[in-house]
Design a protein around this motif. Structure first.
Motif, PDB file in Angstrom:
ATOM      1  N   GLY A   1       0.764  -1.248   0.000  1.00 43.87           N
ATOM      2  CA  GLY A   1       0.000   0.000   0.000  1.00 43.87           C
ATOM      3  C   GLY A   1       0.789   1.289   0.000  1.00 43.87           C
ATOM      4  O   GLY A   1       0.220   2.357   0.293  1.00 43.87           O
ATOM      5  N   ALA A   2       2.102   1.253  -0.314  1.00 47.70           N
ATOM      6  CA  ALA A   2       2.872   2.507  -0.367  1.00 47.70           C
ATOM      7  C   ALA A   2       2.238   3.437  -1.395  1.00 47.70           C
ATOM      8  O   ALA A   2       1.701   2.974  -2.409  1.00 47.70           O
ATOM      9  N   ILE A   3       2.313   4.747  -1.132  1.00 50.44           N
ATOM     10  CA  ILE A   3       1.751   5.672  -2.127  1.00 50.44           C
ATOM     11  C   ILE A   3       2.830   6.176  -3.082  1.00 50.44           C
ATOM     12  O   ILE A   3       2.534   6.814  -4.082  1.00 50.44           O
ATOM     13  N   ALA A   4       4.085   5.887  -2.762  1.00 51.62           N
ATOM     14  CA  ALA A   4       5.211   6.202  -3.657  1.00 51.62           C
ATOM     15  C   ALA A   4       6.411   5.388  -3.184  1.00 51.62           C
ATOM     16  O   ALA A   4       6.427   4.894  -2.051  1.00 51.62           O
ATOM     17  N   VAL A   5       7.388   5.257  -4.052  1.00 49.85           N
ATOM     18  CA  VAL A   5       8.645   4.590  -3.684  1.00 49.85           C
ATOM     19  C   VAL A   5       9.793   5.433  -4.234  1.00 49.85           C
ATOM     20  O   VAL A   5       9.580   6.302  -5.076  1.00 49.85           O
ATOM     21  N   GLY A   6      10.993   5.136  -3.755  1.00 44.42           N
ATOM     22  CA  GLY A   6      12.126   5.889  -4.277  1.00 44.42           C
ATOM     23  C   GLY A   6      13.440   5.327  -3.798  1.00 44.42           C
ATOM     24  O   GLY A   6      13.491   4.290  -3.119  1.00 44.42           O
ATOM     25  N   ILE A   7      14.505   6.023  -4.163  1.00 43.40           N
ATOM     26  CA  ILE A   7      15.868   5.617  -3.785  1.00 43.40           C
ATOM     27  C   ILE A   7      16.592   6.831  -3.219  1.00 43.40           C
ATOM     28  O   ILE A   7      16.450   7.946  -3.756  1.00 43.40           O
ATOM     29  N   ASP A   8      17.355   6.617  -2.142  1.00 48.82           N
ATOM     30  CA  ASP A   8      18.216   7.718  -1.674  1.00 48.82           C
ATOM     31  C   ASP A   8      19.508   7.678  -2.490  1.00 48.82           C
ATOM     32  O   ASP A   8      20.478   7.027  -2.137  1.00 48.82           O
ATOM     33  N   ILE A   9      19.464   8.434  -3.577  1.00 54.72           N
ATOM     34  CA  ILE A   9      20.562   8.415  -4.550  1.00 54.72           C
ATOM     35  C   ILE A   9      21.849   9.001  -3.974  1.00 54.72           C
ATOM     36  O   ILE A   9      22.918   8.832  -4.547  1.00 54.72           O
ATOM     37  N   ASP A  10      21.715   9.687  -2.814  1.00 55.49           N
ATOM     38  CA  ASP A  10      22.910  10.312  -2.223  1.00 55.49           C
ATOM     39  C   ASP A  10      23.668   9.362  -1.304  1.00 55.49           C
ATOM     40  O   ASP A  10      24.686   9.731  -0.722  1.00 55.49           O
ATOM     41  N   HIS A  11      23.177   8.134  -1.150  1.00 56.92           N
ATOM     42  CA  HIS A  11      23.889   7.208  -0.276  1.00 56.92           C
ATOM     43  C   HIS A  11      24.644   6.188  -1.122  1.00 56.92           C
ATOM     44  O   HIS A  11      24.295   5.018  -1.155  1.00 56.92           O
ATOM     45  N   VAL A  12      25.645   6.661  -1.822  1.00 59.88           N
ATOM     46  CA  VAL A  12      26.498   5.759  -2.590  1.00 59.88           C
ATOM     47  C   VAL A  12      27.893   5.654  -1.947  1.00 59.88           C
ATOM     48  O   VAL A  12      28.329   4.569  -1.594  1.00 59.88           O
ATOM     49  N   PRO A  13      28.575   6.789  -1.737  1.00 63.27           N
ATOM     50  CA  PRO A  13      29.911   6.671  -1.118  1.00 63.27           C
ATOM     51  C   PRO A  13      29.848   6.398   0.377  1.00 63.27           C
ATOM     52  O   PRO A  13      28.977   6.909   1.085  1.00 63.27           O
ATOM     53  N   GLY A  14      30.770   5.598   0.861  1.00 62.88           N
ATOM     54  CA  GLY A  14      30.982   5.439   2.297  1.00 62.88           C
ATOM     55  C   GLY A  14      32.094   6.376   2.729  1.00 62.88           C
ATOM     56  O   GLY A  14      32.747   7.008   1.894  1.00 62.88           O
ATOM     57  N   THR A  15      32.352   6.437   4.022  1.00 61.34           N
ATOM     58  CA  THR A  15      33.392   7.364   4.496  1.00 61.34           C
ATOM     59  C   THR A  15      34.811   6.845   4.199  1.00 61.34           C
ATOM     60  O   THR A  15      35.784   7.553   4.413  1.00 61.34           O
ATOM     61  N   ASP A  16      34.900   5.617   3.680  1.00 61.49           N
ATOM     62  CA  ASP A  16      36.222   5.117   3.287  1.00 61.49           C
ATOM     63  C   ASP A  16      36.514   5.419   1.815  1.00 61.49           C
ATOM     64  O   ASP A  16      37.485   4.924   1.244  1.00 61.49           O
ATOM     65  N   GLY A  17      35.626   6.218   1.202  1.00 60.45           N
ATOM     66  CA  GLY A  17      35.852   6.584  -0.200  1.00 60.45           C
ATOM     67  C   GLY A  17      35.501   5.485  -1.186  1.00 60.45           C
ATOM     68  O   GLY A  17      35.751   5.613  -2.388  1.00 60.45           O
ATOM     69  N   LYS A  18      34.896   4.410  -0.684  1.00 61.49           N
ATOM     70  CA  LYS A  18      34.452   3.332  -1.591  1.00 61.49           C
ATOM     71  C   LYS A  18      32.916   3.308  -1.581  1.00 61.49           C
ATOM     72  O   LYS A  18      32.298   4.102  -0.880  1.00 61.49           O
ATOM     73  N   TYR A  19      32.316   2.401  -2.330  1.00 57.93           N
ATOM     74  CA  TYR A  19      30.863   2.248  -2.224  1.00 57.93           C
ATOM     75  C   TYR A  19      30.542   1.806  -0.806  1.00 57.93           C
ATOM     76  O   TYR A  19      31.220   0.928  -0.263  1.00 57.93           O
ATOM     77  N   ASP A  20      29.500   2.395  -0.228  1.00 55.18           N
ATOM     78  CA  ASP A  20      29.174   2.062   1.162  1.00 55.18           C
ATOM     79  C   ASP A  20      28.588   0.647   1.248  1.00 55.18           C
ATOM     80  O   ASP A  20      28.103   0.085   0.252  1.00 55.18           O
ATOM     81  N   VAL A  21      28.657   0.099   2.427  1.00 56.67           N
ATOM     82  CA  VAL A  21      28.034  -1.197   2.720  1.00 56.67           C
ATOM     83  C   VAL A  21      27.189  -0.976   3.963  1.00 56.67           C
ATOM     84  O   VAL A  21      27.687  -0.481   4.969  1.00 56.67           O
ATOM     85  N   VAL A  22      25.888  -1.295   3.892  1.00 52.93           N
ATOM     86  CA  VAL A  22      25.016  -1.062   5.050  1.00 52.93           C
ATOM     87  C   VAL A  22      24.393  -2.388   5.478  1.00 52.93           C
ATOM     88  O   VAL A  22      23.773  -3.076   4.659  1.00 52.93           O
ATOM     89  N   ASP A  23      24.571  -2.712   6.749  1.00 58.27           N
ATOM     90  CA  ASP A  23      24.057  -3.986   7.284  1.00 58.27           C
ATOM     91  C   ASP A  23      24.537  -5.174   6.443  1.00 58.27           C
ATOM     92  O   ASP A  23      23.795  -6.144   6.243  1.00 58.27           O
ATOM     93  N   GLY A  24      25.736  -5.051   5.901  1.00 57.77           N
ATOM     94  CA  GLY A  24      26.286  -6.147   5.090  1.00 57.77           C
ATOM     95  C   GLY A  24      25.865  -6.100   3.626  1.00 57.77           C
ATOM     96  O   GLY A  24      26.333  -6.911   2.832  1.00 57.77           O
TER      97      GLY A  24
END
Ligand SMILES: Cc1cc2nc3c(=O)[nH]c(=O)nc-3n(C[C@H](O)[C@H](O)[C@H](O)COP(=O)(O)O)c2cc1C
Length: 315
Positions: free
Chosen positions: A141-164
């Protein structure tokens, strides 16, 4: 050397990156920028404003929305689930609810509260996971969906990894595929340039959130600073322009709405009340913010949430 941490917004330890509180900290700059904006007064003919607004065809009592939070159930005390509690507040307030990275089962529990909800999915390296979560949101029943496009880099300068889960780049052609994969309006969250706003529009997004995701980018400009340019660029396109970051009062919300936001989300401004007092804490905080918004609208002769006017601002 960044040693001493004096972030104005540290958040619960381990939940979100603790920003430095120094010159590179986009939160510090954002706070100062918002605080530097002042308003003139237009009281003759000013009346009690109507805060009601329409987003994605649904009516809400105010343009102040919930944030796309995540992971908070891990820090809820006594079995409380803050992700569910702020959805309950959204339902009570008739505010648009947003949900960030949550596994499908937790998302289902939040959606079951019944608040009108937008699901924001991480830019996972595994695109099938993105498509699966889009589908799950639709089915719940979501009324919209999306992506947080700003969460690509991690603080190590590589692609981030979240919860594995490895995150990956957001290419425009992939964005187009996600947009095409759903009947729901698609939101690009974390736009901080005219370039990305135009790319999101061209990919078919129906809304963007002008945001730097509580200061992920070092030395990031203030969303309020870029908002008017983005708004002007997207004028007439039908793309809704939302904004967030550092909104803690109805006065902050007013400034972003006057600068062109169609609605705004309160992030860490509700985090303290949420973790302390759950649904009641959030409801109380947002009611107070709506009162402040109404107060400043009345002082500046803004009659409703569709009539904000940038010309009252002194920047
Ligand atoms: C605990 C926490 C978790 C968050 N999780 C997500 C998330 O999963 N996805 C997302 O797009 N934004 C996430 N955000 C960012 C918020 O949606 C929002 O952009 C940000 O908090 C706004 O800045 P502010 O906190 O200064 O108001 C999170 C923020 C916090 C504080």
């Amino acid at each position: 050397m960044m040693s001493e941490i004096k972030s104005p917004w540290p958040g619960p330890k381990g939940l979100i990156p603790v920003t430095s509180g120094k010159a590179d900290d986009a939160n510090v700059y954002n706070r100062a920028y918002l605080d530097s904006i002042h308003v003139e007064m237009r009281v003759i003919d000013a009346v009690l404003p109507d805060l009601g607004c329409e987003i994605f065809g649904e009516k809400f009592s105010s343009p102040i929305m919930m944030p796309a939070f995540s992971h908070l159930n891990k820090v809820g005390k006594d079995g409380k689930k803050p992700m569910v509690q702020y959805a309950e507040a959204a339902l009570e307030l008739n505010a648009l609810n947003w949900v960030g990275m949550e596994p499908n089962d937790e998302y289902a529990e939040i959606a079951a509260v019944g608040a009108k909800t937008v699901r924001i999915i991480k830019p996972f390296m595994n695109h099938d996971k993105i498509l699966d979560e889009i589908k799950f949101a639709e089915e719940h029943g979501a009324i919209a969906v999306g992506i947080d496009i700003d969460h690509v880099p991690g603080t190590d300068g590589k692609y981030d990894v979240v919860d594995g889960f490895p995150l990956g780049p957001v290419m425009q052609e992939e964005l187009e595929k996600y947009v095409a994969a759903t009947e729901l309006p698609f939101v690009a969250k974390g736009v901080l340039s005219v370039q990305d706003a135009v790319k999101a529009k061209d990919a078919g997004c129906k809304a963007i959130i002008v945001s730097h995701h509580h200061g992920r980018i070092p030395f990031g400009i203030a969303p309020a600073q870029i908002l008017p340019r983005i708004k002007e660029t997207l004028e007439g396109s039908g793309v809704l322009v939302f904004a967030d970051c550092s909104i803690d009062t109805g006065y902050d919300a007013y400034k972003l709405l006057a600068l062109g936001a169609d609605a705004v989300a309160v992030g860490r401004g509700i985090l303290g009340p949420l973790l302390k007092d759950g649904r009641e804490g959030v409801t109380k905080k947002v009611i107070e913010m709506n009162q402040q918004l109404s107060e400043l609208m009345m002082y500046t002769g803004i009659k409703d949430a569709c009539s904000f006017d940038k010309s009252v601002l002194y920047i």
